[in-house]
Design an enzyme around this catalytic site. Structure first.
Site, PDB file in Angstrom:
ATOM      1  N   PRO A   2       0.798  -1.212   0.000  1.00 14.04           N
ATOM      2  CA  PRO A   2       0.000   0.000   0.000  1.00 14.04           C
ATOM      3  C   PRO A   2       0.838   1.272   0.000  1.00 14.04           C
ATOM      4  O   PRO A   2       1.648   1.504   0.883  1.00 14.04           O
ATOM      5  CB  PRO A   2      -0.844  -0.106   1.272  1.00 14.04           C
ATOM      6  N   GLU A   3       0.650   2.089  -1.014  1.00  9.67           N
ATOM      7  CA  GLU A   3       1.235   3.425  -1.065  1.00  9.67           C
ATOM      8  C   GLU A   3       0.061   4.389  -0.938  1.00  9.67           C
ATOM      9  O   GLU A   3      -1.037   3.973  -0.585  1.00  9.67           O
ATOM     10  CB  GLU A   3       2.006   3.603  -2.382  1.00  9.67           C
ATOM     11  N   ARG A 130       3.490 -10.510   6.852  1.00  9.24           N
ATOM     12  CA  ARG A 130       4.903 -10.358   7.217  1.00  9.24           C
ATOM     13  C   ARG A 130       5.129  -9.768   8.609  1.00  9.24           C
ATOM     14  O   ARG A 130       6.265  -9.665   9.062  1.00  9.24           O
ATOM     15  CB  ARG A 130       5.612  -9.463   6.198  1.00  9.24           C
TER      16      ARG A 130
END
Length: 294
Positions: A2-3, A130
């Site tokens: 996500p940016e 992660r």
DNA sequence: TATATTGTTACACC
DNA sequence: TGGTGTAACAATAT
């Protein structure tokens, strides 16, 4: 990953469903994803608080909460693989983030390390494969700036994003590469690997170019394109990389418009006859056309 | 099994 | 010294 466009998309979706909801309990399955506050304090302060607004700063998402007139902000950073998924318990899911195969089939799943239950039975899951993402709680909104180690630059979609200021900021570090300058959030926030590569391609500038060797005309083009590409991506709900999952069509369509990102060894879309090259800068992958990008 | 990924930090180098 | 570059780290799916 996500940016800005992806985080903004999630914010808009959550804004439609979370306002006025009261948190009845918080479940933490992995303590380390809560940072800057102890888990008992985190739970205590959130329980019985009501969400009154959603905000985004850079790639962070904040939920404004209120309890007995006491205000606070629940702040998330999704990093690479975080997801925020709203489940109204009637088969409707909203939000999202990094796609994980089959991750929506059952909630909570093994990546649901933190989640919030609301009085009406609905839930908000913070999943992270992660485990690099985090969630924290701050007292006042301005404290969000301090959650980033590097000072955060200007929001590219706000009126404060001005060409002259952008150039001046970049020129403070004349010897670094333009790719690195776009990535590190000091001059402009929200641009990550995907949009750094894409905007440099559309600006005909190689990611490896040093700031000092870039002229005003090129900076101007880059500035314009960054705004354009982020807006365009937000309008199609961002980019999904990897497995397409479409729970409710909530995943980004910008993937189809990518011109260089992850297209190494493919012909340049400008039909110039060259192949897109992949090269590491500061141990991050960059992609560019050696002919079109000077 | 090697690789990929982000933000951050530690450290080497000039 | 400060500016820059490199590598390591967190964790795990592919």
């Amino acid at each position: 990953m996500p940016e800005l466009p992806e985080v903004e998309t999630i914010r808009r979706q959550l804004d439609k469903v979370l306002l006025q909801k009261t948190i009845s309990s918080v479940e933490i399955r992995l303590n380390k994803q809560v940072k800057g506050i102890t888990v008992p304090d985190f739970k205590k302060q959130l329980t019985n608080s009501k969400i009154f607004e959603t905000r985004r700063r850079a790639k962070m998402l904040a939920l404004g909460i209120k309890k007995n007139k006491q205000v606070g902000y629940l702040v998330f950073h999704l990093k690479m693989t975080g997801q925020l998924i709203f489940d109204n318990q009637h088969g409707e899911l909203k939000g999202g983030g990094h796609p994980i195969k089959n991750s929506l089939e059952k909630l909570p799943n093994k990546y649901s390390h933190v989640f919030f239950k609301f009085k009406d039975g609905s839930r908000l899951y913070f999943n992270d494969m992660r485990q690099f993402g985090w969630v924290t709680l701050i007292d006042k909104y301005s404290d969000i700036e301090g959650l980033s180690a590097t000072p955060l630059g200007v929001e590219p979609l706000s009126k404060d994003f001005k060409l002259e200021q952008f150039i001046m900021c970049l020129k403070k570090r004349p010897r670094i590469r333009i790719y690195q300058a776009l990535m590190d959030q000091r001059c402009v926030v929200g641009v990550g690997n995907i949009y750094a590569n894409e905007s440099l391609f559309l600006s005909d500038i190689r990611p490896t170019r040093r700031i000092k060797n870039i002229n005003k005309q090129e900076f101007t083009k880059l500035y314009t394109i960054i705004k354009q590409i982020l807006r365009r991506s937000v309008s199609v709900r961002g980019t999904t990389i990897g497995n397409y999952m479409d729970a409710l069509g909530d995943y980004g369509k910008f993937s189809k418009q990518l011109k260089v990102y992850q297209r190494d060894e493919e012909p340049c879309v400008n039909k110039c006859g060259n192949l897109v090259i992949r090269k590491k800068i500061n141990s991050r992958s960059t992609f560019y056309c050696p002919k079109c990008q000077k």
